[in-house]
Design a protein around this motif. Structure first.
Motif, PDB file in Angstrom:
ATOM      1  N   PHE A 183    -106.946 -43.626  32.453  1.00 19.28           N
ATOM      2  CA  PHE A 183    -105.859 -42.987  31.690  1.00 19.28           C
ATOM      3  C   PHE A 183    -104.525 -43.182  32.419  1.00 19.28           C
ATOM      4  CE2 PHE A 183    -109.743 -40.862  30.447  1.00 19.28           C
ATOM      5  CZ  PHE A 183    -109.593 -40.651  29.086  1.00 19.28           C
ATOM      6  N   GLU A 184    -104.573 -43.029  33.756  1.00 15.08           N
ATOM      7  CA  GLU A 184    -103.343 -43.222  34.552  1.00 15.08           C
ATOM      8  C   GLU A 184    -102.836 -44.651  34.400  1.00 15.08           C
ATOM      9  OE1 GLU A 184    -104.534 -42.083  38.493  1.00 15.08           O
ATOM     10  OE2 GLU A 184    -104.853 -40.003  37.845  1.00 15.08           O
ATOM     11  N   ARG A 185    -103.776 -45.582  34.442  1.00 17.74           N
ATOM     12  CA  ARG A 185    -103.398 -47.000  34.327  1.00 17.74           C
ATOM     13  C   ARG A 185    -102.777 -47.274  32.950  1.00 17.74           C
ATOM     14  NH1 ARG A 185    -107.517 -51.739  36.370  1.00 17.74           N
ATOM     15  NH2 ARG A 185    -106.429 -53.540  35.562  1.00 17.74           N
ATOM     16  N   PHE A 186    -103.327 -46.661  31.910  1.00 23.71           N
ATOM     17  CA  PHE A 186    -102.772 -46.839  30.563  1.00 23.71           C
ATOM     18  C   PHE A 186    -101.320 -46.343  30.515  1.00 23.71           C
ATOM     19  CE2 PHE A 186    -101.655 -44.787  26.536  1.00 23.71           C
ATOM     20  CZ  PHE A 186    -101.593 -45.921  25.720  1.00 23.71           C
ATOM     21  N   PHE A 187    -101.109 -45.090  30.920  1.00 16.99           N
ATOM     22  CA  PHE A 187     -99.746 -44.537  30.832  1.00 16.99           C
ATOM     23  C   PHE A 187     -98.776 -45.262  31.773  1.00 16.99           C
ATOM     24  CE2 PHE A 187    -102.081 -40.959  28.875  1.00 16.99           C
ATOM     25  CZ  PHE A 187    -101.324 -40.833  27.708  1.00 16.99           C
ATOM     26  N   ALA A 188     -99.286 -45.693  32.918  1.00 17.49           N
ATOM     27  CA  ALA A 188     -98.428 -46.416  33.884  1.00 17.49           C
ATOM     28  C   ALA A 188     -97.890 -47.716  33.287  1.00 17.49           C
ATOM     29  CB  ALA A 188     -99.197 -46.704  35.161  1.00 17.49           C
ATOM     30  N   ASP A 189     -98.645 -48.308  32.356  1.00 16.26           N
ATOM     31  CA  ASP A 189     -98.168 -49.530  31.701  1.00 16.26           C
ATOM     32  C   ASP A 189     -96.883 -49.286  30.904  1.00 16.26           C
ATOM     33  OD1 ASP A 189    -100.134 -51.171  32.736  1.00 16.26           O
ATOM     34  OD2 ASP A 189    -101.475 -50.977  31.007  1.00 16.26           O
ATOM     35  N   PHE A 190     -96.577 -48.014  30.677  1.00 15.06           N
ATOM     36  CA  PHE A 190     -95.353 -47.649  29.937  1.00 15.06           C
ATOM     37  C   PHE A 190     -94.413 -46.805  30.810  1.00 15.06           C
ATOM     38  CE2 PHE A 190     -98.965 -48.242  27.188  1.00 15.06           C
ATOM     39  CZ  PHE A 190     -98.487 -49.182  26.281  1.00 15.06           C
ATOM     40  N   ASN A 191     -94.635 -46.928  32.136  1.00 12.97           N
ATOM     41  CA  ASN A 191     -93.857 -46.134  33.107  1.00 12.97           C
ATOM     42  C   ASN A 191     -93.964 -44.631  32.846  1.00 12.97           C
ATOM     43  OD1 ASN A 191     -92.907 -48.443  34.464  1.00 12.97           O
ATOM     44  ND2 ASN A 191     -91.381 -48.737  32.840  1.00 12.97           N
ATOM     45  N   LYS A 192     -95.151 -44.210  32.461  1.00  8.19           N
ATOM     46  CA  LYS A 192     -95.401 -42.784  32.214  1.00  8.19           C
ATOM     47  C   LYS A 192     -96.613 -42.350  33.043  1.00  8.19           C
ATOM     48  CE  LYS A 192     -92.578 -42.388  28.514  1.00  8.19           C
ATOM     49  NZ  LYS A 192     -91.416 -41.520  28.472  1.00  8.19           N
ATOM     50  N   LYS A 193     -96.824 -41.021  33.032  1.00 12.75           N
ATOM     51  CA  LYS A 193     -98.015 -40.469  33.689  1.00 12.75           C
ATOM     52  C   LYS A 193     -98.678 -39.520  32.695  1.00 12.75           C
ATOM     53  CE  LYS A 193     -95.737 -38.426  37.150  1.00 12.75           C
ATOM     54  NZ  LYS A 193     -94.323 -38.808  36.899  1.00 12.75           N
ATOM     55  N   PRO A 194     -99.995 -39.320  32.815  1.00  7.37           N
ATOM     56  CA  PRO A 194    -100.621 -38.335  31.940  1.00  7.37           C
ATOM     57  C   PRO A 194     -99.897 -36.981  31.994  1.00  7.37           C
ATOM     58  CG  PRO A 194    -102.314 -39.566  33.096  1.00  7.37           C
ATOM     59  CD  PRO A 194    -100.989 -40.000  33.672  1.00  7.37           C
ATOM     60  N   ALA A 252    -100.710 -37.152  22.996  1.00  4.32           N
ATOM     61  CA  ALA A 252     -99.875 -37.851  23.989  1.00  4.32           C
ATOM     62  C   ALA A 252     -99.665 -39.299  23.565  1.00  4.32           C
ATOM     63  CB  ALA A 252    -100.541 -37.795  25.363  1.00  4.32           C
ATOM     64  N   MET A 253    -100.759 -39.934  23.142  1.00  3.72           N
ATOM     65  CA  MET A 253    -100.667 -41.338  22.734  1.00  3.72           C
ATOM     66  C   MET A 253     -99.859 -41.490  21.444  1.00  3.72           C
ATOM     67  SD  MET A 253    -104.531 -42.489  23.709  1.00  3.72           S
ATOM     68  CE  MET A 253    -104.344 -44.263  23.525  1.00  3.72           C
ATOM     69  N   GLU A 254     -99.979 -40.505  20.566  1.00  4.45           N
ATOM     70  CA  GLU A 254     -99.173 -40.521  19.333  1.00  4.45           C
ATOM     71  C   GLU A 254     -97.681 -40.434  19.682  1.00  4.45           C
ATOM     72  OE1 GLU A 254     -98.759 -38.022  15.147  1.00  4.45           O
ATOM     73  OE2 GLU A 254     -99.180 -36.916  16.991  1.00  4.45           O
ATOM     74  N   ASN A 255     -97.353 -39.505  20.591  1.00  2.00           N
ATOM     75  CA  ASN A 255     -95.956 -39.360  21.030  1.00  2.00           C
ATOM     76  C   ASN A 255     -95.423 -40.665  21.601  1.00  2.00           C
ATOM     77  OD1 ASN A 255     -95.337 -36.781  20.355  1.00  2.00           O
ATOM     78  ND2 ASN A 255     -96.134 -35.891  22.244  1.00  2.00           N
ATOM     79  N   LEU A 256     -96.236 -41.265  22.477  1.00  2.00           N
ATOM     80  CA  LEU A 256     -95.833 -42.512  23.113  1.00  2.00           C
ATOM     81  C   LEU A 256     -95.637 -43.611  22.057  1.00  2.00           C
ATOM     82  CD1 LEU A 256     -95.342 -44.269  25.628  1.00  2.00           C
ATOM     83  CD2 LEU A 256     -97.820 -44.516  25.864  1.00  2.00           C
ATOM     84  N   ALA A 257     -96.608 -43.704  21.136  1.00  2.00           N
ATOM     85  CA  ALA A 257     -96.531 -44.731  20.085  1.00  2.00           C
ATOM     86  C   ALA A 257     -95.245 -44.563  19.273  1.00  2.00           C
ATOM     87  CB  ALA A 257     -97.761 -44.643  19.183  1.00  2.00           C
TER      88      ALA A 257
END
Length: 486
Positions: A64-75, A227-232
């Protein structure tokens, strides 16, 4: 000009893919058949109670951390994570339970107390599992499953034998105590196959369990979807709900549009995170890669009978996650995989999120989620659901020495028919296709259609496989494949 991408479905893999593709500069629209997003990870709210309808275990936090890090974010930009302490308990009989604590040291002590000398074996087993985890999660599963060569590297060649032996054999060699064996065999069930059919390499799930621990996002797993919806949406993705897709249009072997609610959505690229088998039924038959016979022959992960129960009091002698292994595991496994039928005495799992998260139930009350793994495609009636609810509740009462039946405010159920109706799931499976040796990596259904240009797939029926972290990874893999070809 930016390519238009239509994504069918809004589960973990679709949402992940939408984020990566929007970031890469595509115009992305998600079409979701249900009223709310999340696919299998939707939420049920009732009388002040909140339940995760689907996944309830948060494992592999690094993915999950790796996913959000790809967008310069954190869980933590989106949700709060609590490490569960203890992680879970397992009942083997009345007042006979083993509790798995929140660190490897404490778990070693528990093992030693149940089998002298087993902490050394555990040490050996987990260090091998960690090695495999590092290879699998940091390297192997981030391959698109296109070619057998993806599995060939110096590190995997030296581990080739681990694809020829199975998890059950390994565990039985190292541990004599039957309870400890069952606890170690439990994590691979998330991969959808029996431990005896799961290659040894997949013991990295044990490292995920004992080495990394079990977490809970405050307010439930649905927070990850939100969280993923917000990011999207921050990245410009458009999400339409109540938008069931009933046809994928193909012209000259190129996918050109989808139809939903009598609206035609033109697309340069179509990506489906819906059930793979179902997606292919939206195509004219000549464009389907896999026949009905192909799907029938595959080993599918189980379906499940789930209950969401509101209790008017606190339930005692249970943890946030509690497993009930007081019956014969092998007999139940036979009823799932070998001779599909309703198990006479099922193992079951219960989650009481309100033990650690007071947002999930009104004060003084308890939210309970119960799950019985079942063979996909079996008969599903209200009577059967009721019979099995009574079976597991009376066992819960007996094993935990308390009465809860008269404290039930309500219960809702979800089973094979609901998986079919809500998710167009093949035979109502809950977890996709099992990770057996012949269904690993490049042997799984492909991310890219072999027969239709510009048509792609993601999710638990393709690579890397079942589970929430693999679904996030699947979304990344397919988005990379699309970017490479377009």
């Amino acid at each position: 000009m930016k390519n238009n991408i239509i994504i069918i479905g809004s589960g973990f893999s679709s949402l992940a893919a939408s984020c990566y593709l929007a970031k890469a500069g595509y115009n992305v629209t998600i079409l979701e058949k249900n009223q709310t997003i999340g696919g299998r990870a939707r939420q049920l709210k009732k009388n002040g109670f909140t339940f995760d309808i689907g996944p309830t275990w948060y494992w592999m936090p690094d993915v999950f951390e790796r996913f959000f890090a790809d967008f310069n974010k954190k869980p933590s930009d989106y949700y709060t994570l609590d490490k569960l302490s203890p992680a879970y308990s397992v009942y083997f009989g009345k007042n006979d339970l083993i509790t798995i604590e929140d660190s490897l040291d404490k778990i070693s002590e528990t093992f030693e107390a149940n089998e002298k000398g087993s902490s050394k074996s555990l040490d050996k087993f987990i260090s091998k599992a960690k090695d495999n985890y590092d290879i699998a999660i940091k390297d192997l599963v981030y391959n698109p499953g296109v070619s057998p060569l993806e599995l060939v590297s110096f590190t995997t060649i030296t581990r080739l034998n681990q694809f020829l032996t199975n998890v059950k054999q390994d565990i039985r060699k190292l541990f004599k105590n039957d309870k400890l064996r069952k606890i170690l065999e439990f994590p691979v069930l998330f991969l959808g196959a029996k431990p005896s059919n799961t290659p040894s390499f997949y013991n990295f799930m044990n490292y995920a369990d004992f080495g990394l621990g079990t977490f809970h996002p405050k307010k439930g797993m649905y927070q990850v979807i939100l969280a993923m919806e917000n990011l999207a949406k921050e990245l410009g993705v458009i999400i339409n709900t109540n938008a069931s897709v009933n046809k994928i249009n193909v012209e000259n072997e190129v996918a050109i549009s989808v139809e939903s609610n009598n609206v035609v959505y033109q697309a340069d690229i179509i990506l489906s995170g819906a059930d793979y088998w179902h997606t292919e039924t939206l195509l004219d038959e000549k464009y389907r890669q896999y026949s009905q016979k192909y799907w029938e022959k595959k080993v599918f992960a189980p379906s499940a009978l789930l209950f969401y129960v509101g209790f008017d009091k606190k339930v005692k002698n249970v943890e946030h996650h509690t497993l009930f292994f007081d019956v014969d595991f092998d007999v139940h496994a036979t009823a799932i995989y070998d001779k599909p039928q309703w198990p006479e005495d099922p193992l079951f799992y219960a989650s009481f999120p309100s033990i650690t998260d007071n947002s999930t139930a009104p004060k003084g009350k308890e939210a309970g989620i119960f799950l019985i793994p079942l063979a996909p495609g079996i008969e599903d009636t209200e009577d059967l659901r009721e019979t099995y609810f009574n079976k597991i509740i009376s066992r819960l009462e007996n094993l935990t020495s308390q009465k809860v039946t008269e404290h039930i405010l309500f219960k809702e159920s979800f089973c094979v028919k609901d998986f079919e109706k809500d998710y167009n799931s093949f035979k109502g499976n809950a977890y996709g296709m099992a990770n057996t040796l012949m269904q690993t990596a490049f042997l799984r259904p492909k991310l890219k259609s072999k027969k239709v240009k510009n048509l792609y797939f993601t999710g638990q029926l393709t690579v890397p496989g079942p589970g929430v972290p693999p679904s996030l990874i699947s979304g990344k893999l397919v988005s990379e494949l699309i970017s490479k070809h377009h």
